[in-house]
Write an enzyme that holds these catalytic residues in place. Structure first.
Site, short mmCIF file in Angstrom:
data_model
loop_
_atom_site.label_atom_id
_atom_site.label_comp_id
_atom_site.label_asym_id
_atom_site.label_seq_id
_atom_site.Cartn_x
_atom_site.Cartn_y
_atom_site.Cartn_z
N HIS A 50 -3.68 -5.01 0.47
CA HIS A 50 -3.15 -5.46 1.77
C HIS A 50 -3.20 -7.02 1.79
O HIS A 50 -4.25 -7.61 2.29
CB HIS A 50 -3.97 -4.93 3.10
CG HIS A 50 -3.64 -3.73 3.09
ND1 HIS A 50 -2.48 -3.31 4.04
CD2 HIS A 50 -4.18 -2.48 2.57
CE1 HIS A 50 -2.49 -1.59 3.86
NE2 HIS A 50 -3.74 -1.11 3.04
N CYS A 71 1.00 -1.26 0.02
CA CYS A 71 -0.06 -0.06 -0.02
C CYS A 71 0.98 1.15 -0.02
O CYS A 71 1.40 1.77 -0.90
CB CYS A 71 -1.06 0.00 1.18
SG CYS A 71 -2.55 1.05 0.66
N GLU A 87 -1.77 -9.03 3.72
CA GLU A 87 -1.81 -9.74 4.86
C GLU A 87 -3.36 -10.08 5.43
O GLU A 87 -3.31 -10.99 6.28
CB GLU A 87 -0.96 -8.70 5.71
CG GLU A 87 -1.70 -7.42 6.26
CD GLU A 87 -1.42 -6.30 5.16
OE1 GLU A 87 -1.14 -6.75 3.94
OE2 GLU A 87 -1.58 -5.06 5.63
N1 GLN Z 1 -1.89 6.63 2.81
C1 GLN Z 1 -1.88 5.82 1.78
C2 GLN Z 1 -3.26 6.00 0.96
O1 GLN Z 1 -4.16 6.34 1.63
C3 GLN Z 1 -1.54 4.49 1.86
C4 GLN Z 1 -2.78 3.68 2.55
C5 GLN Z 1 -2.29 2.47 3.30
O2 GLN Z 1 -0.86 2.05 3.39
N2 GLN Z 1 -3.17 1.48 3.75
O3 GLN Z 1 -3.18 5.93 -0.11
#
Ligand code: GLN
Length: 560
Positions: free
Chosen positions: A511, A385, A513
């Site tokens: 994600h 992410c 995970e």
């Molecule tokens: N802050 C970044 C976004 O909102 C990444 C978010 C995250 O890593 N869950 O796109």
């Protein structure tokens, strides 16, 4: 299946919070599932927030995301990993959600002129939601957050008290999880806090059938007998959940004490013996891995908060088991990297580097420096992410020679937003539940590393973000050999990036995970740890750790 045919196991906690109710519930559920029963679990959170999505990691651990896009308590991660069932927004609700519904019903005139009260209106709404989530399952575990006696949890305790009398003895059982501390000076385990906590619970009309004691060591029969006598619970219904090296040992610890058998007797259910061979195999590999140890650096800004990276560290553990190795995660503060440089911190001595998700500007320059270090030194790199976003910014700055490249998240007026708002996020004002959340499909570029790892043309993964790779820079990045190996089906969103001439370099906007379990390790983590082993074997010189190592619980993160 009718309402009546689901049997309920309610789990309350006493003495202290963070006592491991979620994990214990999940492990008991795993044992019942291994006996052929269909099992689900619900977490009831008595706080007023509608969900934990807006809470700081300092207040609340990881926010776990379900397929249907709910931002939930991290206990749902335990449930999914142990029960192997995808959960949904129905499986976690808060007092905030319950009150929101009841107040909205009242505004719509649904209560026909009645005074709206905690009993019955709030408690009815709680019961309705429990029944909805439990529908179709043989067993539903219901865990109430916090500790018994908290003012805000009273409506939840009252709701489960009512369910016990409404559904009948054979359909409901109550487990109370408490702490049995060991007092060094007296060299004794102390049962008094447990006695008081059970007394508190009985004061609300609930006599627990089981007391599950968290303790440093196994409790001997005399202590169990004492708890049994004072708490009015059968001696073989006092179960110890003592500290273990590895949480995946816990189902076996419970089974050894016949916890699952006693629960079934209490609920009048008949099954065969559970098949626990997979749990035994996991434990065997975990205890005696054949492929040695690999070191993985996790670069974050909440390094002291291991709970914030729960699913990640678990996914790495699953991958380690799949690779028959031991894993040592070192949490590195990205601000420290900003001060010292990646080459002078612990990242120098590791076999792979992972940058997890995150929000806000602090520490991002350290993360970008880490990506450059991993890319140039060909160290296996996994960006998740925010980690993908860091990788793209690094590539734009150092390969495309755009030194000012950044994310709109860090600089609203930047002229080089290689990471920018997603289109539908630009006008969002409210903070709660407004990110791009939940499961979305992604198609993979044939022959890419991602496609080889997944062995599929299309995948589904869970998301939680507001920003994305800016499509205006895609062509330039692609011409400079950044590979967009995963895209949304309409090709408008970048989901995975890779680079050429590197043993393992992957960034994902989702994600992974949230979809790994010990019995079904996620392919990306499995492959990443495999790459770490290869890297380690190619770089055999002795590497001494530099920099700060956190005191993260070895129980959670190490394979011994
Ligand atoms: N802050 C970044 C976004 O909102 C990444 C978010 C995250 O890593 N869950 O796109």
């Amino acid at each position: 299946m009718s309402r009546k045919s689901t049997k309920f196991i309610f789990i309350t906690g006493g003495v202290v919070s963070s006592i491991g109710k979620g994990l214990s519930s999940a492990c008991l559920g795993a044992l019942l599932k291994a006996r052929g029963l269909s099992v689900t679990a619900i977490k009831l959170d008595p706080y007023i927030n509608v969900d934990p999505g807006t809470m700081s990691p300092f207040q609340h651990g990881e926010v776990f995301v379900t397929d249907d896009g709910a931002e939930t308590d991290l206990d749902l991660g335990h449930y999914e990993r142990f029960l192997e069932v995808p959960l949904s927004k129905k499986n976690n609700f808060t007092a905030g959600q319950v009150y929101e519904t009841v107040i909205s019903n009242e505004r719509q005139g649904k209560y026909l002129g009645h005074t709206v009260q905690v009993i019955p209106h709030i408690t009815d709404e709680i019961k309705k939601r429990i029944f909805e989530a439990a529908k179709g399952f043989d067993i539903c575990l219901v865990e109430i957050g916090g500790t018994v006696g908290d003012i805000e949890s009273l409506p939840f305790i009252e709701a489960i008290r009512q369910m016990r009398s409404e559904l009948g003895w054979e359909n409901v059982t109550n487990i109370h999880v408490t702490l049995v501390p060991y007092i060094k000076a007296a060299q004794e385990f102390k049962t008094k806090p447990t006695q008081h906590s059970v007394k508190e619970l009985t004061g609300f009309g609930i006599q627990p059938d089981f007391v599950l004691c968290r303790s440093e060591q196994k409790l001997d029969p005399a202590i169990k007998a004492k708890i049994s006598l004072f708490c009015n619970v059968k001696a073989d219904h006092v179960i110890t959940a003592h500290d273990v090296n590895n949480i995946y040992e816990l189902p076996l610890v419970f089974h050894e004490q016949e916890f699952d058998q006693r629960i079934l007797e209490r609920l009048n259910i008949w099954t065969g013996e559970p098949n626990l061979s997979h749990w035994k195999n996991i434990l065997k590999t975990y205890t005696n891995p054949k492929n040695g140890r690999v070191r993985i650096a996790m670069i974050g800004k909440y390094v002291e908060l291991v709970e914030s990276y729960k699913s990640l560290s678990e996914s790495l553990t699953h991958a380690a088991i799949a690779n028959n190795c031991k894993i040592e995660i070192t949490y590195v503060d990205s601000v420290e990297i900003e001060n010292l440089g990646a080459e002078n911190t612990i990242t120098k001595n590791v076999d792979a580097i992972l940058i997890p998700g995150g929000f806000g500007n602090r520490g991002t320059e350290g993360k970008i420096a880490t990506v450059q270090y991993a890319r140039e030194n060909k160290i296996p790199f996994f960006g998740i992410c925010l980690g993908l976003q860091m990788a793209v910014i690094e590539y734009a700055r150092n390969i495309l020679k755009m030194p000012e490249a950044t994310s709109r998240e860090f600089d609203e007026t930047t002229k080089f937003p290689v990471i920018d708002w997603m289109n539908d996020q630009k006008n969002v004002a409210n903070k709660g539940a407004t990110m791009r959340l939940g499961s979305y499909p992604c198609k993979l570029l044939p022959d890419s590393l991602a496609a080889q790892i997944y062995k599929q043309a299309s995948i589904d993964e869970r998301h939680r973000h507001r920003f994305e790779v800016n499509n205006s820079y895609r062509e330039a990045l692609s011409n400079a050999d950044l590979i967009f190996s995963g895209l949304s089906p309409d090709e408008q969103l970048v989901e995975i990036v890779e680079i050429k001439d590197h043993p393992w370099f992957i960034g994902v906007q989702f994600h992974p995970e949230f979809k790994s379990s010990p019995n079904n390790p996620h392919p990306l983590f499995k492959s990443f740890v495999g790459a770490a082993i290869k890297y380690r074997d190619l770089h055999t010189e002795t590497r001494k750790p530099i920099g700060k190592k956190t005191t993260a619980s070895t129980e959670q993160i190490q394979i011994n």
